[in-house]
Design a protein around this motif. Structure first.
Motif, PDB file in Angstrom:
ATOM      1  N   GLY A   7       0.823  -1.197   0.000  1.00  0.00           N
ATOM      2  CA  GLY A   7       0.000   0.000   0.000  1.00  0.00           C
ATOM      3  C   GLY A   7       0.857   1.246   0.000  1.00  0.00           C
ATOM      4  N   SER A   8       0.272   2.361   0.392  1.00  0.00           N
ATOM      5  CA  SER A   8       1.007   3.618   0.397  1.00  0.00           C
ATOM      6  C   SER A   8       0.568   4.488   1.569  1.00  0.00           C
ATOM      7  CB  SER A   8       0.803   4.365  -0.922  1.00  0.00           C
ATOM      8  OG  SER A   8      -0.560   4.661  -1.115  1.00  0.00           O
ATOM      9  N   VAL A   9       1.452   5.416   1.919  1.00  0.00           N
ATOM     10  CA  VAL A   9       1.176   6.377   2.984  1.00  0.00           C
ATOM     11  C   VAL A   9       1.464   7.754   2.430  1.00  0.00           C
ATOM     12  CG1 VAL A   9       1.872   7.191   5.266  1.00  0.00           C
ATOM     13  CG2 VAL A   9       1.835   4.751   4.787  1.00  0.00           C
ATOM     14  N   MET A  10       0.523   8.690   2.608  1.00  0.00           N
ATOM     15  CA  MET A  10       0.715  10.059   2.171  1.00  0.00           C
ATOM     16  C   MET A  10       1.087  10.894   3.389  1.00  0.00           C
ATOM     17  SD  MET A  10      -1.826  11.961  -0.377  1.00  0.00           S
ATOM     18  CE  MET A  10      -1.050  12.019  -1.955  1.00  0.00           C
ATOM     19  N   ILE A  11       2.082  11.761   3.249  1.00  0.00           N
ATOM     20  CA  ILE A  11       2.649  12.501   4.371  1.00  0.00           C
ATOM     21  C   ILE A  11       2.632  13.999   4.084  1.00  0.00           C
ATOM     22  CG2 ILE A  11       4.748  12.821   5.746  1.00  0.00           C
ATOM     23  CD1 ILE A  11       5.527   9.950   4.666  1.00  0.00           C
ATOM     24  N   ASP A  12       2.242  14.785   5.078  1.00  0.00           N
ATOM     25  CA  ASP A  12       2.355  16.243   4.983  1.00  0.00           C
ATOM     26  C   ASP A  12       3.832  16.557   4.805  1.00  0.00           C
ATOM     27  OD1 ASP A  12       2.558  18.973   5.382  1.00  0.00           O
ATOM     28  OD2 ASP A  12       1.561  18.970   7.314  1.00  0.00           O
ATOM     29  N   ALA A  13       4.183  17.194   3.714  1.00  0.00           N
ATOM     30  CA  ALA A  13       5.596  17.412   3.408  1.00  0.00           C
ATOM     31  C   ALA A  13       5.935  18.892   3.300  1.00  0.00           C
ATOM     32  CB  ALA A  13       5.967  16.679   2.118  1.00  0.00           C
ATOM     33  N   GLU A  14       5.326  19.684   4.144  1.00  0.00           N
ATOM     34  CA  GLU A  14       5.704  21.088   4.199  1.00  0.00           C
ATOM     35  C   GLU A  14       7.128  21.178   4.738  1.00  0.00           C
ATOM     36  OE1 GLU A  14       3.982  23.825   3.034  1.00  0.00           O
ATOM     37  OE2 GLU A  14       2.898  22.159   2.174  1.00  0.00           O
ATOM     38  N   PRO A  15       7.874  22.218   4.408  1.00  0.00           N
ATOM     39  CA  PRO A  15       9.283  22.303   4.830  1.00  0.00           C
ATOM     40  C   PRO A  15       9.518  22.071   6.318  1.00  0.00           C
ATOM     41  CG  PRO A  15       8.816  24.012   3.247  1.00  0.00           C
ATOM     42  CD  PRO A  15       7.492  23.336   3.567  1.00  0.00           C
ATOM     43  N   MET A  16       8.685  22.637   7.205  1.00  0.00           N
ATOM     44  CA  MET A  16       8.897  22.433   8.644  1.00  0.00           C
ATOM     45  C   MET A  16       8.672  20.977   9.022  1.00  0.00           C
ATOM     46  SD  MET A  16       9.935  25.140  10.143  1.00  0.00           S
ATOM     47  CE  MET A  16       9.530  24.879  11.848  1.00  0.00           C
ATOM     48  N   THR A  17       7.668  20.345   8.444  1.00  0.00           N
ATOM     49  CA  THR A  17       7.395  18.943   8.735  1.00  0.00           C
ATOM     50  C   THR A  17       8.546  18.078   8.255  1.00  0.00           C
ATOM     51  OG1 THR A  17       5.032  19.353   8.520  1.00  0.00           O
ATOM     52  CG2 THR A  17       5.745  17.060   8.397  1.00  0.00           C
ATOM     53  N   LEU A  18       9.050  18.349   7.067  1.00  0.00           N
ATOM     54  CA  LEU A  18      10.166  17.573   6.533  1.00  0.00           C
ATOM     55  C   LEU A  18      11.403  17.709   7.411  1.00  0.00           C
ATOM     56  CD1 LEU A  18       9.886  18.230   2.696  1.00  0.00           C
ATOM     57  CD2 LEU A  18       9.520  16.078   3.883  1.00  0.00           C
ATOM     58  N   GLU A  19      11.676  18.915   7.866  1.00  0.00           N
ATOM     59  CA  GLU A  19      12.854  19.134   8.701  1.00  0.00           C
ATOM     60  C   GLU A  19      12.713  18.398  10.035  1.00  0.00           C
ATOM     61  OE1 GLU A  19      16.513  19.782   9.388  1.00  0.00           O
ATOM     62  OE2 GLU A  19      15.599  20.401   7.513  1.00  0.00           O
ATOM     63  N   ARG A  20      11.532  18.427  10.634  1.00  0.00           N
ATOM     64  CA  ARG A  20      11.319  17.687  11.888  1.00  0.00           C
ATOM     65  C   ARG A  20      11.475  16.195  11.656  1.00  0.00           C
ATOM     66  NH1 ARG A  20       6.538  21.275  13.109  1.00  0.00           N
ATOM     67  NH2 ARG A  20       5.434  19.619  12.056  1.00  0.00           N
ATOM     68  N   ALA A  21      10.955  15.679  10.551  1.00  0.00           N
ATOM     69  CA  ALA A  21      11.075  14.256  10.246  1.00  0.00           C
ATOM     70  C   ALA A  21      12.531  13.879  10.026  1.00  0.00           C
ATOM     71  CB  ALA A  21      10.244  13.898   9.027  1.00  0.00           C
ATOM     72  N   ARG A  22      13.271  14.695   9.295  1.00  0.00           N
ATOM     73  CA  ARG A  22      14.689  14.413   9.045  1.00  0.00           C
ATOM     74  C   ARG A  22      15.467  14.421  10.348  1.00  0.00           C
ATOM     75  NH1 ARG A  22      16.861  16.298   4.032  1.00  0.00           N
ATOM     76  NH2 ARG A  22      15.118  17.700   4.178  1.00  0.00           N
ATOM     77  N   SER A  23      15.188  15.362  11.215  1.00  0.00           N
ATOM     78  CA  SER A  23      15.871  15.436  12.516  1.00  0.00           C
ATOM     79  C   SER A  23      15.569  14.200  13.362  1.00  0.00           C
ATOM     80  CB  SER A  23      15.453  16.694  13.269  1.00  0.00           C
ATOM     81  OG  SER A  23      15.870  17.824  12.583  1.00  0.00           O
ATOM     82  N   ALA A  24      14.317  13.746  13.338  1.00  0.00           N
ATOM     83  CA  ALA A  24      13.940  12.562  14.113  1.00  0.00           C
ATOM     84  C   ALA A  24      14.648  11.312  13.608  1.00  0.00           C
ATOM     85  CB  ALA A  24      12.429  12.368  14.066  1.00  0.00           C
ATOM     86  N   VAL A  25      14.752  11.183  12.299  1.00  0.00           N
ATOM     87  CA  VAL A  25      15.446  10.023  11.719  1.00  0.00           C
ATOM     88  C   VAL A  25      16.921  10.055  12.080  1.00  0.00           C
ATOM     89  CG1 VAL A  25      16.188   8.965   9.548  1.00  0.00           C
ATOM     90  CG2 VAL A  25      13.805   9.660   9.852  1.00  0.00           C
ATOM     91  N   GLU A  26      17.538  11.224  11.985  1.00  0.00           N
ATOM     92  CA  GLU A  26      18.961  11.356  12.315  1.00  0.00           C
ATOM     93  C   GLU A  26      19.204  11.078  13.800  1.00  0.00           C
ATOM     94  OE1 GLU A  26      20.038  15.226  10.886  1.00  0.00           O
ATOM     95  OE2 GLU A  26      20.064  14.539   8.796  1.00  0.00           O
ATOM     96  N   ALA A  27      18.267  11.446  14.665  1.00  0.00           N
ATOM     97  CA  ALA A  27      18.426  11.240  16.100  1.00  0.00           C
ATOM     98  C   ALA A  27      18.210   9.773  16.513  1.00  0.00           C
ATOM     99  CB  ALA A  27      17.450  12.134  16.866  1.00  0.00           C
ATOM    100  N   ALA A  28      17.495   9.036  15.688  1.00  0.00           N
ATOM    101  CA  ALA A  28      17.171   7.632  16.042  1.00  0.00           C
ATOM    102  C   ALA A  28      18.363   6.707  15.889  1.00  0.00           C
ATOM    103  CB  ALA A  28      16.035   7.139  15.157  1.00  0.00           C
TER     104      ALA A  28
END
Length: 55
Positions: free
Chosen positions: A34-55
């Motif tokens: 299946g697929s997942v659609m994600i809010d990809a506004e710049p602030m959301t993307l930056e928070r997601a990238r930071s979370a992945v890097e911190a994990a």
């Protein structure tokens, strides 16, 4: 509206740069299950990238 392949199974459609337009950026992660659609506004993307890097 056009999706751009980012990597692997991730696609991105940028939002409209016009602040008066109502078109948010979205990302889609898709696979055979299946697929997942994600809010990809710049602030959301930056928070997601930071979370992945911190994990």
């Amino acid at each position: 509206m056009r999706f751009h392949h980012l990597a692997g199974r991730v696609w991105f459609c940028p939002g409209d740069p016009d602040p008066e337009a109502v078109q948010a950026g979205v990302a889609v992660v898709a696979d055979e299950r299946g697929s997942v659609m994600i809010d990809a506004e710049p602030m959301t993307l930056e928070r997601a990238r930071s979370a992945v890097e911190a994990a």
